[in-house]
Design a protein around this motif. Sequence first.
Motif, PDB file in Angstrom:
ATOM      1  N   ARG A  38       6.121  -0.598  10.657  1.00 16.98           N
ATOM      2  CA  ARG A  38       6.485   0.100   9.473  1.00 16.98           C
ATOM      3  C   ARG A  38       5.720  -0.560   8.213  1.00 16.98           C
ATOM      4  O   ARG A  38       5.250  -1.576   8.284  1.00 16.98           O
ATOM      5  N   GLN A  39       5.439   0.280   7.258  1.00 17.95           N
ATOM      6  CA  GLN A  39       5.007  -0.098   5.952  1.00 17.95           C
ATOM      7  C   GLN A  39       5.875   0.096   5.016  1.00 17.95           C
ATOM      8  O   GLN A  39       6.572   1.242   4.882  1.00 17.95           O
ATOM      9  N   ILE A  40       6.418  -1.079   4.437  1.00 16.27           N
ATOM     10  CA  ILE A  40       7.606  -1.083   3.514  1.00 16.27           C
ATOM     11  C   ILE A  40       6.984  -1.367   2.013  1.00 16.27           C
ATOM     12  O   ILE A  40       6.272  -2.268   1.702  1.00 16.27           O
ATOM     13  N   LEU A  52       0.679  -5.494   0.346  1.00 11.60           N
ATOM     14  CA  LEU A  52       1.139  -4.515   1.512  1.00 11.60           C
ATOM     15  C   LEU A  52       2.024  -5.352   2.442  1.00 11.60           C
ATOM     16  O   LEU A  52       1.789  -6.412   2.810  1.00 11.60           O
ATOM     17  N   ASP A  53       3.266  -4.684   2.742  1.00 11.10           N
ATOM     18  CA  ASP A  53       4.154  -5.172   3.724  1.00 11.10           C
ATOM     19  C   ASP A  53       4.094  -4.231   4.903  1.00 11.10           C
ATOM     20  O   ASP A  53       4.426  -3.212   4.757  1.00 11.10           O
ATOM     21  N   VAL A  54       3.857  -4.970   6.015  1.00 14.52           N
ATOM     22  CA  VAL A  54       3.934  -4.217   7.256  1.00 14.52           C
ATOM     23  C   VAL A  54       4.929  -4.945   8.333  1.00 14.52           C
ATOM     24  O   VAL A  54       4.931  -6.350   8.321  1.00 14.52           O
ATOM     25  N   THR A  55       5.390  -4.229   9.387  1.00 17.55           N
ATOM     26  CA  THR A  55       6.003  -4.989  10.412  1.00 17.55           C
ATOM     27  C   THR A  55       4.980  -4.813  11.606  1.00 17.55           C
ATOM     28  O   THR A  55       4.548  -3.670  11.833  1.00 17.55           O
ATOM     29  N   PHE A  56       5.340  -5.589  12.520  1.00 15.38           N
ATOM     30  CA  PHE A  56       4.881  -5.590  13.870  1.00 15.38           C
ATOM     31  C   PHE A  56       5.815  -5.800  15.020  1.00 15.38           C
ATOM     32  O   PHE A  56       6.677  -6.572  14.889  1.00 15.38           O
ATOM     33  N   VAL A  76      10.440  -8.291  15.863  1.00 15.25           N
ATOM     34  CA  VAL A  76       9.679  -7.653  14.751  1.00 15.25           C
ATOM     35  C   VAL A  76       9.260  -8.790  13.764  1.00 15.25           C
ATOM     36  O   VAL A  76       9.791  -9.946  13.663  1.00 15.25           O
ATOM     37  N   LYS A  77       8.061  -8.717  13.501  1.00 18.98           N
ATOM     38  CA  LYS A  77       7.450  -9.605  12.603  1.00 18.98           C
ATOM     39  C   LYS A  77       7.089  -8.887  11.208  1.00 18.98           C
ATOM     40  O   LYS A  77       6.571  -8.040  11.365  1.00 18.98           O
ATOM     41  N   ASN A  78       7.548  -9.391  10.274  1.00 21.15           N
ATOM     42  CA  ASN A  78       7.188  -8.725   8.889  1.00 21.15           C
ATOM     43  C   ASN A  78       5.991  -9.605   8.228  1.00 21.15           C
ATOM     44  O   ASN A  78       5.958 -10.928   8.045  1.00 21.15           O
TER      45      ASN A  78
END
Length: 456
Positions: free
Chosen positions: A108-110, A116-120, A447-449
């Motif tokens: 996700r992009q939060i 920019l904050d993204v999760t993998f 999940v990695k942020n």
Amino acid sequence: MGSVTTTDVINPATGAVFTTVPSLDPAATDAAIERAQRAFPAWRAVAPGDRARLLRRFAAVVDQHLEELAELEVRNAGHTIGNARWEAGNVRDVLDYYAGAPERLSGRQIPVAGGLDVTFHEPLGVVGIIVPWNFPMPIAGWGFAPALAAGNTVVLKPAELTPLTAIRLGELALEAGLPEDVFQIVPGKGSVVGRRFVTHPAVRKICFTGSTEVGKGIMAGAADQVKRVTLELGGKSANIVFADADLEKAAASAPSSVFDNAGQDCCARSRLLVQESVYDKFLSLLEPAVKSFRVEEPSNATAEMGPLISAGHRETVASYVEGSDLAFAGAAPQGDGWWFPPTVLLAHSTADRHWREEVFGPVLSVLPFKDEDDAVRLANDTEYGLSGSLWTRDLGRALRVSRSVETGALSVNSHSSVRYWTPFGGMKQSGLGRELGPDALLSFTDVKNVFLAMGD
Ligand code: NAD
């Protein structure tokens, strides 16, 4: 490199040994785990579309070998040929389903100020899959397909009694082009190979299917390294028949809901609850359906049930029937092999041993209930919560009872509970986590942020 002994493989329909397989010791197990660990960086780096293509190719190779795999399972596990074909097809379908995952494993992009904050969804590393003997092929596939799709490498331990189809699937994966050591079959004892999966620090997750007792030990062992677990454990599922149901249909389908795979099914509806106003009528409809259930040589196309898995297991199943109140039973072949007839027992209370414990054989326990509240109370009076069915024509009741029965999968006016695209797993002591469907994939990831500062 460790030493390897061998284990005999027996045909349960005849009791005869027909081959042997290796049984790995701790050093050989460690070597396999370490090969999987070395294979991980390259596998996780395979581009999503390429990983998807390899899994689709694996599915196609399984499809080309469907009949061979099915025949192997008939011989090794005593499954009926009809079931075994479905099981091999299920491995293909689960692979195809999760082959759609690598390109869709989106984070996700939060919204966060200043960047920019993204999760993998990161793969875990080496995943250890431990499989029981009752459904060797599907249960293996439910673990390895999503684990591989998410970018993990896999070591898989089949049950000691039923290793052959897993070993063949390992060969077919290589034939399909999966890189060496990405998917390894590690046959051997639970107390040796399975235990090493739990204790070896390179194994980052255990996906275990088996008994609740062994599952609890695995969960306790995994705590030491905060190792992730998915647990699919025992069951004692209820089949609830209300007076307003289509009784003919419910009675006709009740036998296969518990006697399929000779009752060696974690989802077996082994507790039958019948509303007292139709109890006698229902039992009179059930009796001919049970007596006509075809127990025969499992390679016959007409077989509905084959033998039990082993001599020891037959003794365990028989111990539940001895001294219990027999309603009626079907027929089974005599002579060689571990045969047992479909059997219906009357329960007198929920304290009866055959009502409470998972028999894991072709034994159905029956108990009457008064009303809806009573049915729900009796259905929930168990430590298990895996599956179940209810039969009613009242839509409101179907919804109320579905929400009240504490179980992970439930069917109304049918007995289906396993589809590869819907989630499957247990509540209470039947398990932890979900397999299949959209849920399983993420359980093989963390999940990695990541926050990227925009700078000035
Ligand atoms: P089991 O628990 O004896 O063995 C399962 C697997 O665990 C085998 O591969 C075994 O070798 C391994 N094992 C045994 N001891 C171990 C240890 N100490 N450490 C690590 N691994 C170990 O179960 P089983 O008799 O093979 O299978 C029957 C059970 O499985 C039933 O209780 C059934 O309900 C359950 N089951 C559950 C599901 C589900 O999805 N919930 C599906 C199928 C079977």
